[in-house]
Design an enzyme around this catalytic site. Sequence first.
Site, PDB file in Angstrom:
ATOM      1  CE1 TYR A 193      -1.780  -5.163  -7.600  1.00 26.22           C
ATOM      2  CE2 TYR A 193       0.266  -5.368  -8.833  1.00 26.22           C
ATOM      3  CZ  TYR A 193      -0.714  -5.926  -8.048  1.00 26.22           C
ATOM      4  OH  TYR A 193      -0.638  -7.253  -7.715  1.00 26.22           O
TER       5      TYR A 193
ATOM      6  CE1 TYR B 201      -4.058  -1.951   0.227  1.00 30.24           C
ATOM      7  CE2 TYR B 201      -2.614  -3.412   1.482  1.00 30.24           C
ATOM      8  CZ  TYR B 201      -3.783  -3.190   0.769  1.00 30.24           C
ATOM      9  OH  TYR B 201      -4.681  -4.218   0.583  1.00 30.24           O
ATOM     10  CB  SER B 202       0.846   4.306  -2.100  1.00 28.95           C
ATOM     11  OG  SER B 202       1.004   3.626  -3.296  1.00 28.95           O
TER      12      SER B 202
ATOM     13  CD  GLU C  74       4.975   2.517  -6.569  1.00 32.88           C
ATOM     14  OE1 GLU C  74       6.193   2.317  -6.401  1.00 32.88           O
ATOM     15  OE2 GLU C  74       4.212   2.934  -5.676  1.00 32.88           O
TER      16      GLU C  74
ATOM     17  CB  CYS D  95       0.244   6.844  -8.260  1.00 29.29           C
ATOM     18  SG  CYS D  95       0.190   5.507  -7.055  1.00 29.29           S
TER      19      CYS D  95
HETATM   20  C1  LIG Z   1       3.031  -0.620  -5.071  1.00 29.28           C
HETATM   21  C2  LIG Z   1       1.542  -0.831  -4.791  1.00 29.28           C
HETATM   22  C3  LIG Z   1       0.860   0.105  -4.061  1.00 29.28           C
HETATM   23  C4  LIG Z   1      -0.508  -0.069  -3.809  1.00 29.28           C
HETATM   24  N1  LIG Z   1      -1.147   0.893  -3.109  1.00 29.28           N
HETATM   25  C5  LIG Z   1      -2.461   0.769  -2.844  1.00 29.28           C
HETATM   26  C6  LIG Z   1      -3.144   1.780  -2.129  1.00 29.28           C
HETATM   27  O1  LIG Z   1      -2.558   2.803  -1.728  1.00 29.28           O
HETATM   28  N2  LIG Z   1      -4.454   1.599  -1.873  1.00 29.28           N
HETATM   29  C7  LIG Z   1      -5.133   0.485  -2.314  1.00 29.28           C
HETATM   30  O2  LIG Z   1      -6.336   0.376  -2.034  1.00 29.28           O
HETATM   31  N3  LIG Z   1      -4.488  -0.473  -3.004  1.00 29.28           N
HETATM   32  C8  LIG Z   1      -3.180  -0.368  -3.263  1.00 29.28           C
HETATM   33  N4  LIG Z   1      -2.525  -1.361  -3.949  1.00 29.28           N
HETATM   34  C9  LIG Z   1      -3.246  -2.610  -4.245  1.00 29.28           C
HETATM   35  C10 LIG Z   1      -3.128  -3.580  -3.021  1.00 29.28           C
HETATM   36  O3  LIG Z   1      -1.793  -4.045  -2.916  1.00 29.28           O
HETATM   37  C11 LIG Z   1      -3.998  -4.822  -3.138  1.00 29.28           C
HETATM   38  O4  LIG Z   1      -3.706  -5.464  -4.352  1.00 29.28           O
HETATM   39  C12 LIG Z   1      -5.484  -4.541  -3.066  1.00 29.28           C
HETATM   40  O5  LIG Z   1      -5.830  -3.931  -1.819  1.00 29.28           O
HETATM   41  C13 LIG Z   1      -6.282  -5.850  -3.188  1.00 29.28           C
HETATM   42  O6  LIG Z   1      -5.807  -6.728  -2.213  1.00 29.28           O
HETATM   43  P1  LIG Z   1      -6.803  -7.740  -1.456  1.00 29.28           P
HETATM   44  O7  LIG Z   1      -5.977  -8.579  -0.548  1.00 29.28           O
HETATM   45  O8  LIG Z   1      -7.938  -7.007  -0.867  1.00 29.28           O
HETATM   46  O9  LIG Z   1      -7.371  -8.601  -2.636  1.00 29.28           O
HETATM   47  P2  LIG Z   1      -6.968 -10.111  -2.960  1.00 29.28           P
HETATM   48  O10 LIG Z   1      -7.578 -11.030  -1.991  1.00 29.28           O
HETATM   49  O11 LIG Z   1      -5.500 -10.165  -3.156  1.00 29.28           O
HETATM   50  O12 LIG Z   1      -7.709 -10.264  -4.315  1.00 29.28           O
HETATM   51  C14 LIG Z   1      -7.225  -9.619  -5.449  1.00 29.28           C
HETATM   52  C15 LIG Z   1      -7.418 -10.549  -6.603  1.00 29.28           C
HETATM   53  O13 LIG Z   1      -8.793 -10.650  -6.868  1.00 29.28           O
HETATM   54  C16 LIG Z   1      -9.004 -10.788  -8.245  1.00 29.28           C
HETATM   55  N5  LIG Z   1      -9.910  -9.728  -8.685  1.00 29.28           N
HETATM   56  C17 LIG Z   1      -9.884  -8.435  -8.318  1.00 29.28           C
HETATM   57  N6  LIG Z   1     -10.861  -7.748  -8.899  1.00 29.28           N
HETATM   58  C18 LIG Z   1     -11.525  -8.645  -9.674  1.00 29.28           C
HETATM   59  C19 LIG Z   1     -12.628  -8.554 -10.525  1.00 29.28           C
HETATM   60  N7  LIG Z   1     -13.270  -7.393 -10.705  1.00 29.28           N
HETATM   61  N8  LIG Z   1     -13.040  -9.683 -11.159  1.00 29.28           N
HETATM   62  C20 LIG Z   1     -12.409 -10.852 -10.968  1.00 29.28           C
HETATM   63  N9  LIG Z   1     -11.343 -10.991 -10.170  1.00 29.28           N
HETATM   64  C21 LIG Z   1     -10.914  -9.911  -9.543  1.00 29.28           C
HETATM   65  C22 LIG Z   1      -7.650 -10.696  -8.922  1.00 29.28           C
HETATM   66  O14 LIG Z   1      -7.193 -12.018  -9.140  1.00 29.28           O
HETATM   67  C23 LIG Z   1      -6.801 -10.032  -7.888  1.00 29.28           C
HETATM   68  O15 LIG Z   1      -5.446 -10.378  -7.987  1.00 29.28           O
HETATM   69  C24 LIG Z   1      -1.175  -1.202  -4.267  1.00 29.28           C
HETATM   70  C25 LIG Z   1      -0.468  -2.159  -5.006  1.00 29.28           C
HETATM   71  C26 LIG Z   1       0.853  -1.974  -5.264  1.00 29.28           C
HETATM   72  C27 LIG Z   1       1.591  -3.016  -6.064  1.00 29.28           C
HETATM   73  N1  LIG Z   2       1.488   2.522  -6.022  1.00 34.21           N
HETATM   74  C1  LIG Z   2       0.600   1.871  -6.734  1.00 34.21           C
HETATM   75  O1  LIG Z   2       0.905   1.123  -7.643  1.00 34.21           O
HETATM   76  C2  LIG Z   2      -0.822   2.066  -6.380  1.00 34.21           C
HETATM   77  C3  LIG Z   2      -1.186   2.904  -5.333  1.00 34.21           C
HETATM   78  C4  LIG Z   2      -2.513   3.084  -5.057  1.00 34.21           C
HETATM   79  C5  LIG Z   2      -3.468   2.414  -5.799  1.00 34.21           C
HETATM   80  N2  LIG Z   2      -3.074   1.585  -6.781  1.00 34.21           N
HETATM   81  C6  LIG Z   2      -4.056   0.881  -7.614  1.00 34.21           C
HETATM   82  O2  LIG Z   2      -4.811   1.894  -8.235  1.00 34.21           O
HETATM   83  C7  LIG Z   2      -6.098   1.414  -8.504  1.00 34.21           C
HETATM   84  C8  LIG Z   2      -7.089   2.493  -8.049  1.00 34.21           C
HETATM   85  O3  LIG Z   2      -8.345   1.971  -8.093  1.00 34.21           O
HETATM   86  P1  LIG Z   2      -9.569   2.547  -7.299  1.00 34.21           P
HETATM   87  O4  LIG Z   2     -10.520   1.406  -7.224  1.00 34.21           O
HETATM   88  O5  LIG Z   2      -9.094   3.232  -6.087  1.00 34.21           O
HETATM   89  O6  LIG Z   2     -10.074   3.635  -8.338  1.00 34.21           O
HETATM   90  P2  LIG Z   2     -11.558   4.121  -8.634  1.00 34.21           P
HETATM   91  O7  LIG Z   2     -12.130   4.700  -7.424  1.00 34.21           O
HETATM   92  O8  LIG Z   2     -12.288   3.034  -9.347  1.00 34.21           O
HETATM   93  O9  LIG Z   2     -11.219   5.290  -9.654  1.00 34.21           O
HETATM   94  C9  LIG Z   2     -10.517   5.031 -10.819  1.00 34.21           C
HETATM   95  C10 LIG Z   2     -10.888   6.077 -11.851  1.00 34.21           C
HETATM   96  O10 LIG Z   2     -10.122   5.848 -13.024  1.00 34.21           O
HETATM   97  C11 LIG Z   2     -11.023   5.661 -14.119  1.00 34.21           C
HETATM   98  N3  LIG Z   2     -10.451   4.770 -15.112  1.00 34.21           N
HETATM   99  C12 LIG Z   2     -10.788   3.503 -15.430  1.00 34.21           C
HETATM  100  N4  LIG Z   2     -10.048   3.061 -16.462  1.00 34.21           N
HETATM  101  C13 LIG Z   2      -9.223   4.073 -16.793  1.00 34.21           C
HETATM  102  C14 LIG Z   2      -8.230   4.234 -17.801  1.00 34.21           C
HETATM  103  N5  LIG Z   2      -7.927   3.260 -18.664  1.00 34.21           N
HETATM  104  N6  LIG Z   2      -7.577   5.402 -17.867  1.00 34.21           N
HETATM  105  C15 LIG Z   2      -7.857   6.405 -17.017  1.00 34.21           C
HETATM  106  N7  LIG Z   2      -8.795   6.326 -16.062  1.00 34.21           N
HETATM  107  C16 LIG Z   2      -9.462   5.175 -15.951  1.00 34.21           C
HETATM  108  C17 LIG Z   2     -12.286   5.124 -13.498  1.00 34.21           C
HETATM  109  O11 LIG Z   2     -13.391   5.353 -14.366  1.00 34.21           O
HETATM  110  P3  LIG Z   2     -14.637   4.347 -14.526  1.00 34.21           P
HETATM  111  O12 LIG Z   2     -14.648   3.441 -13.353  1.00 34.21           O
HETATM  112  O13 LIG Z   2     -15.829   5.242 -14.609  1.00 34.21           O
HETATM  113  O14 LIG Z   2     -14.363   3.647 -15.819  1.00 34.21           O
HETATM  114  C18 LIG Z   2     -12.365   5.977 -12.257  1.00 34.21           C
HETATM  115  O15 LIG Z   2     -12.846   7.252 -12.550  1.00 34.21           O
HETATM  116  C19 LIG Z   2      -6.233   0.080  -7.797  1.00 34.21           C
HETATM  117  O16 LIG Z   2      -6.070  -0.907  -8.776  1.00 34.21           O
HETATM  118  C20 LIG Z   2      -5.054   0.070  -6.830  1.00 34.21           C
HETATM  119  O17 LIG Z   2      -4.580  -1.220  -6.616  1.00 34.21           O
HETATM  120  C21 LIG Z   2      -1.784   1.413  -7.111  1.00 34.21           C
END
Ligand SMILES: Cc1cc2nc3c(=O)[nH]c(=O)nc-3n(C[C@H](O)[C@H](O)[C@H](O)COP(=O)(O)OP(=O)(O)OC[C@H]3O[C@@H](n4cnc5c(N)ncnc54)[C@H](O)[C@@H]3O)c2cc1C
Ligand SMILES: NC(=O)c1ccc[n+]([C@@H]2O[C@H](COP(=O)([O-])OP(=O)(O)OC[C@H]3O[C@@H](n4cnc5c(N)ncnc54)[C@H](OP(=O)(O)O)[C@@H]3O)[C@@H](O)[C@H]2O)c1
Length: 362
Positions: A362, A143-144, A360, A320
């Site tokens: 994901y 998690y960021s 970054e 991000c």
């Molecule tokens: C560097 C980094 C930073 C991140 N920062 C954040 C952050 O700040 N905040 C945040 O909320 N998350 C963040 N994430 C994402 C976070 O790490 C988790 O992946 C996320 O919270 C989901 O984990 P979980 O254990 O709840 O789900 P899990 O139990 O791990 O389930 C996730 C799995 O469910 C499946 N899945 C998910 N959606 C669907 C779908 N719609 N249909 C079918 N299958 C699906 C996929 O196989 C997926 O891999 C970050 C990820 C990375 C790599």
């Molecule tokens: N450091 C990291 O790598 C990091 C940190 C934090 C979060 N994450 C990841 O970031 C994601 C955030 O998801 P969320 O559920 O918090 O977001 P969310 O609330 O669903 O909002 C995402 C927004 O982006 C839009 N969107 C969908 N597809 C897009 C595209 N191709 N280009 C641009 N915008 C698009 C969505 O629009 P519509 O839904 O209306 O299509 C929505 O408005 C998660 O997958 C999380 O794991 C990664």
Amino acid sequence: MAMTVNAAVSLPSSKSPSLSFKNSIAIPERINFNKSILYPRNVSFGGNVISIRAQVTTEAPAKAEKISKKDDEGIVVNKFKPKEPYVGKCLLNTKITADDAPGETWHMVFSTEGEVPYREGQSIGVIADGLDKNGKPNKLRLYSIASSALGDFGNSQTVSLCVKRLVYTNEQGEIVKGVCSNFLCDLKPGADVKITGPVGKEMLMPKDPNATIIMLATGTGIAPFRSFLWKMFFEKYDDYKFNGLAWLFLGVPTSSSLLYPEEFEKMKEKAPNNFRVDYAISREQSNDKGEKMYIQTRMAQYAEELWELLKKDNTYVYMCGLKGMEKGIDDIMTSLAARDGIDWLEYKRQLKKSEQWNVEVY
Ligand SMILES: Cc1cc2nc3c(=O)[nH]c(=O)nc-3n(C[C@H](O)[C@H](O)[C@H](O)COP(=O)(O)OP(=O)(O)OC[C@H]3O[C@@H](n4cnc5c(N)ncnc54)[C@H](O)[C@@H]3O)c2cc1C
Ligand SMILES: NC(=O)c1ccc[n+]([C@@H]2O[C@H](COP(=O)([O-])OP(=O)(O)OC[C@H]3O[C@@H](n4cnc5c(N)ncnc54)[C@H](OP(=O)(O)O)[C@@H]3O)[C@@H](O)[C@H]2O)c1
């Protein structure tokens, strides 16, 4: 050296008991950090504002040698590993999206007692309690970090996250809850949380306090930028005073799912010449062609300005959130660069090398 903020606060959710702090301040269910309480009144923001347009050049610049943001001995990585995680306590956990938003996002604060020394832009790992489907302890999820290094209470003793609760319906029609995000969103103040890390150097802030920093976030991808922006606009340091331009683009589905908008409003009030924010509310807004307002659609409305900024040697872009956003942003950059006869992919490679293009997703 950072000036520590001298008001210790608690930010309890109205539904859950919080641990006790000095000077407890109640906040409503929708998060509303009261900066006038968190920050000394004599802090001055803004000051000698630079004119960013004055520095614009019309040609791709030769990239000057810079001090790498990663080249700092103080940056800690992997202090806590999964076998021996740091066990913090949840101090606060508050839903920050409205009840009618599609999905829930929570802001949470954990105690660290200063033992998890992170920088803005790093992440932590969390190991959810319980066992996975194979009977093994759950694996960590990353998690960021959503707080500045000083933390939300200003005492370098906490770390905050912004977490979206993952719930989806699988092919069999069953509702599946993500393991760690649900564990985190359900955490009650006082509960233990196993933390690993900190990790990551890609999203560290540039050292230049006069830089232009363009932040592109979708959903919870806002986390590292909240961390940057608190450092820039809500905190006072002897050796850092932001005096450049911070421009945030945030994409969310609905206005009820906007994350931290009150904080960004406050920043605009404090530093109107140094901070800009533009939202892309995908399910409520569209562009002139009737296309869905994604973050790249909003950016396209400022195409010329963004491209000019990108030619500056001290402009840094950070992206991000959702993986899908990267391609959309590359597409508009490709068309902008082409107008100047520049191959975007090659140009981006140079920007990455000089740490001016940081991703970054994901
Ligand atoms: C560097 C980094 C930073 C991140 N920062 C954040 C952050 O700040 N905040 C945040 O909320 N998350 C963040 N994430 C994402 C976070 O790490 C988790 O992946 C996320 O919270 C989901 O984990 P979980 O254990 O709840 O789900 P899990 O139990 O791990 O389930 C996730 C799995 O469910 C499946 N899945 C998910 N959606 C669907 C779908 N719609 N249909 C079918 N299958 C699906 C996929 O196989 C997926 O891999 C970050 C990820 C990375 C790599
Ligand atoms: N450091 C990291 O790598 C990091 C940190 C934090 C979060 N994450 C990841 O970031 C994601 C955030 O998801 P969320 O559920 O918090 O977001 P969310 O609330 O669903 O909002 C995402 C927004 O982006 C839009 N969107 C969908 N597809 C897009 C595209 N191709 N280009 C641009 N915008 C698009 C969505 O629009 P519509 O839904 O209306 O299509 C929505 O408005 C998660 O997958 C999380 O794991 C990664």
